[in-house]
Design an enzyme around this catalytic site. Structure first.
Site, short mmCIF file in Angstrom:
data_model
loop_
_atom_site.label_atom_id
_atom_site.label_comp_id
_atom_site.label_asym_id
_atom_site.label_seq_id
_atom_site.Cartn_x
_atom_site.Cartn_y
_atom_site.Cartn_z
N SER A 184 0.85 -1.19 0.00
CA SER A 184 0.00 0.00 0.00
C SER A 184 0.88 1.24 0.00
O SER A 184 2.00 1.22 0.53
CB SER A 184 -0.85 -0.01 1.27
OG SER A 184 -1.35 1.28 1.54
N SER A 185 0.35 2.34 -0.56
CA SER A 185 1.15 3.58 -0.62
C SER A 185 1.40 4.18 0.77
O SER A 185 2.23 5.09 0.90
CB SER A 185 0.46 4.61 -1.52
OG SER A 185 -0.82 4.92 -1.03
N CYS A 186 0.72 3.69 1.81
CA CYS A 186 0.95 4.24 3.15
C CYS A 186 2.28 3.77 3.75
O CYS A 186 2.65 4.20 4.84
CB CYS A 186 -0.21 3.91 4.09
SG CYS A 186 -0.27 2.18 4.50
N TYR A 226 -0.41 -0.57 10.21
CA TYR A 226 -0.63 -1.20 8.90
C TYR A 226 0.61 -1.03 8.02
O TYR A 226 1.06 -1.98 7.37
CB TYR A 226 -1.86 -0.54 8.25
CG TYR A 226 -2.25 -1.11 6.92
CD1 TYR A 226 -2.77 -2.39 6.81
CD2 TYR A 226 -2.11 -0.35 5.75
CE1 TYR A 226 -3.14 -2.91 5.57
CE2 TYR A 226 -2.49 -0.86 4.52
CZ TYR A 226 -2.99 -2.14 4.43
OH TYR A 226 -3.37 -2.65 3.22
N LYS A 279 3.06 -3.84 6.30
CA LYS A 279 3.27 -3.91 4.85
C LYS A 279 4.76 -3.77 4.50
O LYS A 279 5.25 -4.42 3.57
CB LYS A 279 2.43 -2.86 4.13
CG LYS A 279 0.94 -3.18 4.16
CD LYS A 279 0.65 -4.46 3.37
CE LYS A 279 -0.78 -4.87 3.31
NZ LYS A 279 -0.99 -6.17 2.66
N HIS A 299 -12.98 3.26 3.25
CA HIS A 299 -12.18 4.35 2.70
C HIS A 299 -13.10 5.47 2.21
O HIS A 299 -14.32 5.28 2.12
CB HIS A 299 -11.33 3.84 1.54
CG HIS A 299 -10.22 2.93 1.97
ND1 HIS A 299 -10.33 1.56 1.93
CD2 HIS A 299 -8.99 3.20 2.49
CE1 HIS A 299 -9.20 1.03 2.39
NE2 HIS A 299 -8.37 1.99 2.74
O1 GFB Z 1 -9.68 6.85 2.37
P1 GFB Z 1 -9.30 7.21 3.76
O2 GFB Z 1 -10.08 6.62 4.86
O3 GFB Z 1 -7.79 6.79 4.00
O4 GFB Z 1 -9.35 8.80 3.91
P2 GFB Z 1 -6.30 7.37 3.83
C1 GFB Z 1 -8.80 9.68 2.98
C2 GFB Z 1 -9.17 11.11 3.32
O5 GFB Z 1 -10.58 11.28 3.09
C3 GFB Z 1 -8.91 11.54 4.78
C4 GFB Z 1 -11.15 11.97 4.21
O6 GFB Z 1 -8.42 12.86 4.77
C5 GFB Z 1 -10.31 11.47 5.38
O7 GFB Z 1 -10.45 12.34 6.51
N1 GFB Z 1 -12.59 11.65 4.29
C6 GFB Z 1 -13.61 12.53 4.05
C7 GFB Z 1 -13.16 10.47 4.60
N2 GFB Z 1 -14.79 11.97 4.28
C8 GFB Z 1 -14.55 10.67 4.61
C9 GFB Z 1 -15.41 9.58 4.93
O8 GFB Z 1 -16.64 9.68 4.96
N3 GFB Z 1 -14.80 8.39 5.18
C10 GFB Z 1 -13.43 8.23 5.14
N4 GFB Z 1 -12.89 7.02 5.40
N5 GFB Z 1 -12.60 9.28 4.87
C11 GFB Z 1 -5.81 4.89 4.38
C12 GFB Z 1 -4.84 4.24 5.32
O9 GFB Z 1 -5.49 6.22 4.49
O10 GFB Z 1 -5.64 4.55 3.03
C13 GFB Z 1 -4.57 2.83 5.00
O11 GFB Z 1 -5.29 4.43 6.64
C14 GFB Z 1 -4.36 2.58 3.51
O12 GFB Z 1 -3.47 2.40 5.73
C15 GFB Z 1 -5.44 3.23 2.70
O13 GFB Z 1 -3.10 3.02 3.10
C16 GFB Z 1 -5.22 3.10 1.22
O14 GFB Z 1 -5.94 7.53 2.39
O15 GFB Z 1 -6.09 8.58 4.67
#
Ligand code: GFB
Length: 310
Positions: free
Chosen positions: A108-110, A137, A141, A180
């Site tokens: 993953s890119s994280c 996580y 990875k 996500h």
């Molecule tokens: O996709 P996401 O949960 O993961 O959140 P990450 C990306 C951005 O979207 C963050 C915002 O800035 C969230 O605050 N966001 C806005 C939301 N509204 C929402 C919502 O309703 N739900 C969610 N979930 N986010 C994950 C990592 O990071 O990405 C993992 O934690 C993994 O380890 C994955 O790498 C691909 O991109 O921030």
């Protein structure tokens, strides 16, 4: 890898694993072995070794993982570290003992440092501190990548790693606590439209930038790399383009046809400010994605069965 080979796709019911199975089948590969997590708990070392002894797969796509969005990563920190370490270590060691010809590990890119220079090149790994919300996580990875490299160095195993950017597609998770951002916003806008709600809440400030790749494009890249990459390190897989979370919200709002407001919830974390992949290595090998973001979102939304959300 030819259609005569036996191929194990670990995590075949997830978004990535199911896309890899679809792609393999489309390319004429029928000798595919799968197990649900109920049938085989990949954290259970003896069970994993028994499975490899019985099935003797020749190629492995390691797409099984405990995954989730920013909140799930941050809340279930122990599970994200332990489950992912066990899954990777058990499969990689069983593959070695049972003489798998080639294994592909999905990361993953994280894995990249929170403030690494953008776009992220493969050599930025381990050059700085990680984003705290997904550190467990990411550590798991990174360990998977290092296991593949260490097994290549010590045992000569042809194990490779692939690092996808943020993904979306069929079989995504629509649970609003653990998903996500992209599936979460599709669901929120869809429900708000249906209920005539005046606003949809977007977590955080909306200013972080993310890159999104359709799972079918990732699966095509995974099969391509199984054929064309055999080396230490890993290959980034992405589109090379990103947008702000606010811009993503506006795009999804438009696709769904919702006419209310988008409001922000700054009590929720933003996470990494930006994680755009540099995809020069992949492009140099001759592979490019083909599904544009809006087109991909339209396809996912058109085929959604919202009964699966509950
Ligand atoms: O996709 P996401 O949960 O993961 O959140 P990450 C990306 C951005 O979207 C963050 C915002 O800035 C969230 O605050 N966001 C806005 C939301 N509204 C929402 C919502 O309703 N739900 C969610 N979930 N986010 C994950 C990592 O990071 O990405 C993992 O934690 C993994 O380890 C994955 O790498 C691909 O991109 O921030």
């Amino acid at each position: 890898m030819t259609p005569a080979n036996k191929i194990y796709v670990a995590g075949h019911r997830g978004m990535v694993g199911s896309a890899i199975v679809r792609k393999l089948r489309a390319n004429g590969y029928e000798n595919i072995v799968t197990r649900t997590s109920k049938e085989l708990d990949l954290r259970d070392q003896p069970a994993v070794h028994e499975f490899f002894a019985a099935e003797q797969p020749e190629y492995v796509f390691l797409a099984a993982a405990k995954v989730g969005g920013i909140m799930a990563n941050n809340v279930y920190r122990g599970e994200f570290l332990y489950d992912n370490l066990m899954i990777e270590a058990n499969i990689i060691e069983a593959a070695r003992q049972h003489e798998v010809k080639k294994l592909q590990f999905l990361g993953s890119s994280c894995i990249y440092p929170k403030l690494a220079p953008q776009p992220l090149t493969e050599d930025a790994l381990l050059t700085g501190p990680l984003e705290p919300t997904n550190e467990p996580y990411a550590i798991a990875k990174i360990t998977g990548i290092k296991l593949c490299d260490a097994y290549r160095a010590q045992y000569g195993c042809d194990y490779i790693s692939v690092m996808p950017t943020n993904l979306y597609g069929p079989n995504d998770n629509y649970n609003l606590e653990t998903s996500h951002v992209l599936p979460a916003l599709i669901r929120k806008f869809h429900e708000a439209k249906k209920e005539g709600a005046p606003e949809v809440v977007m977590w955080g400030t909306g200013s972080p930038k993310r890159e999104f790749l359709h799972a079918d494009d990732l699966a095509a890249a995974c099969v391509f790399l199984m054929h064309n990459f055999s080396d230490y390190g890993f290959v980034n897989v992405g589109t090379g383009e990103d947008l702000s979370i606010y811009a993503l919200a506006e795009t999804i709002k438009d696709v769904v046809g919702y006419e209310g407001q988008i409001t922000k919830d700054p009590s929720k974390p933003d996470g990494t400010p930006r994680k755009l992949m540099n995809v020069d290595k992949l492009h140099g090998m001759g592979w490019q994605h083909s599904i544009g973001l809006r087109e991909g979102i339209e396809g996912v939304y058109a085929n959604l069965d919202s009964a699966d959300w509950y």
